[in-house]
Design an enzyme around this catalytic site. Structure first.
Site, short mmCIF file in Angstrom:
data_model
loop_
_atom_site.label_atom_id
_atom_site.label_comp_id
_atom_site.label_asym_id
_atom_site.label_seq_id
_atom_site.Cartn_x
_atom_site.Cartn_y
_atom_site.Cartn_z
CG LEU A 47 -2.03 -0.95 1.33
CD1 LEU A 47 -2.68 -0.92 2.71
CD2 LEU A 47 -3.07 -0.66 0.26
CG ASP A 48 -0.01 4.81 -2.23
OD1 ASP A 48 -0.55 5.22 -1.19
OD2 ASP A 48 -0.54 4.90 -3.34
CE LYS A 49 4.55 9.88 1.55
NZ LYS A 49 3.59 10.92 1.89
#
Length: 190
Positions: A47-49
């Site tokens: 999951l991206d930041k």
């Protein structure tokens, strides 16, 4: 060898990794700050930041490979900018043309529908915005692929940029029973 498996409610702002040698990531937050994971633990997918929600972790590379394959559904609740139209939802369902690194591709057909009510997630650390800036809509999107920032690109492509993205399910495993930043050990994944 006995493997360890975990589910985690990844908070906004954390990277889906345990460390980085990259200079631009020195001051970032990593998963190891949330729990004392055993050596060899890896995130299954990412999951991206800026995204939140369910992240599975394991010490078993075979399980990781199986889950990241294109047969496992991943469901996201996505808050988009504006009141999404039926036409935009249909476009999401049928697949949209996206590009990554100058290469175009069409996403696979997926499940997408408007949620009847706003999900009850914890408030995010960084405020999104308030109603003064216009309406928003929560949409459920279930895909079984996961190219770079795919869900965000899909909603933007149909004219409704993502404001908040929370993964709520991977296969049969859900976010239920987890608080933001909490970890639960699992007996097995699949």
């Amino acid at each position: 060898m006995e493997h360890s498996h975990f589910k985690l409610f990844k908070p906004y702002g954390y990277l889906s990794q345990f460390q980085s040698n990259a200079r631009h990531e020195r001051n970032k937050k990593f998963l190891g700050e949330l729990y004392d994971f055993p050596e060899g633990t890896m995130a299954i997918g990412r999951l991206d930041k800026d995204s939140e929600g369910l992240l599975l972790l394991t010490t078993d590379g075979k399980v990781s490979y199986k889950i990241t394959g294109s047969t496992t559904d991943k469901e996201y609740y996505v808050q988009v900018d504006g009141e999404i139209t039926e036409e935009a939802v249909k476009q999401l369902q049928q697949g949209v043309i996206l590009s990554h690194n100058t290469e175009s591709y069409t996403t696979k057909p997926c499940e997408a529908f408007v949620l009847d009510k706003v999900p009850n997630f914890p408030k995010r650390i960084k405020k999104i915005r308030d109603e003064r800036h216009g309406k928003t809509t929560w949409v459920s999107i279930t895909i079984n692929e996961g190219k770079f920032r795919q869900v965000r690109k899909m909603t933007a492509q149909v004219g409704f940029p993502t404001l908040r993205l929370v993964r709520v399910r991977i296969g049969a495993i859900t976010l239920n029973g987890l608080d933001m930043g909490s970890v639960k050990e699992l007996r097995e994944l699949y």
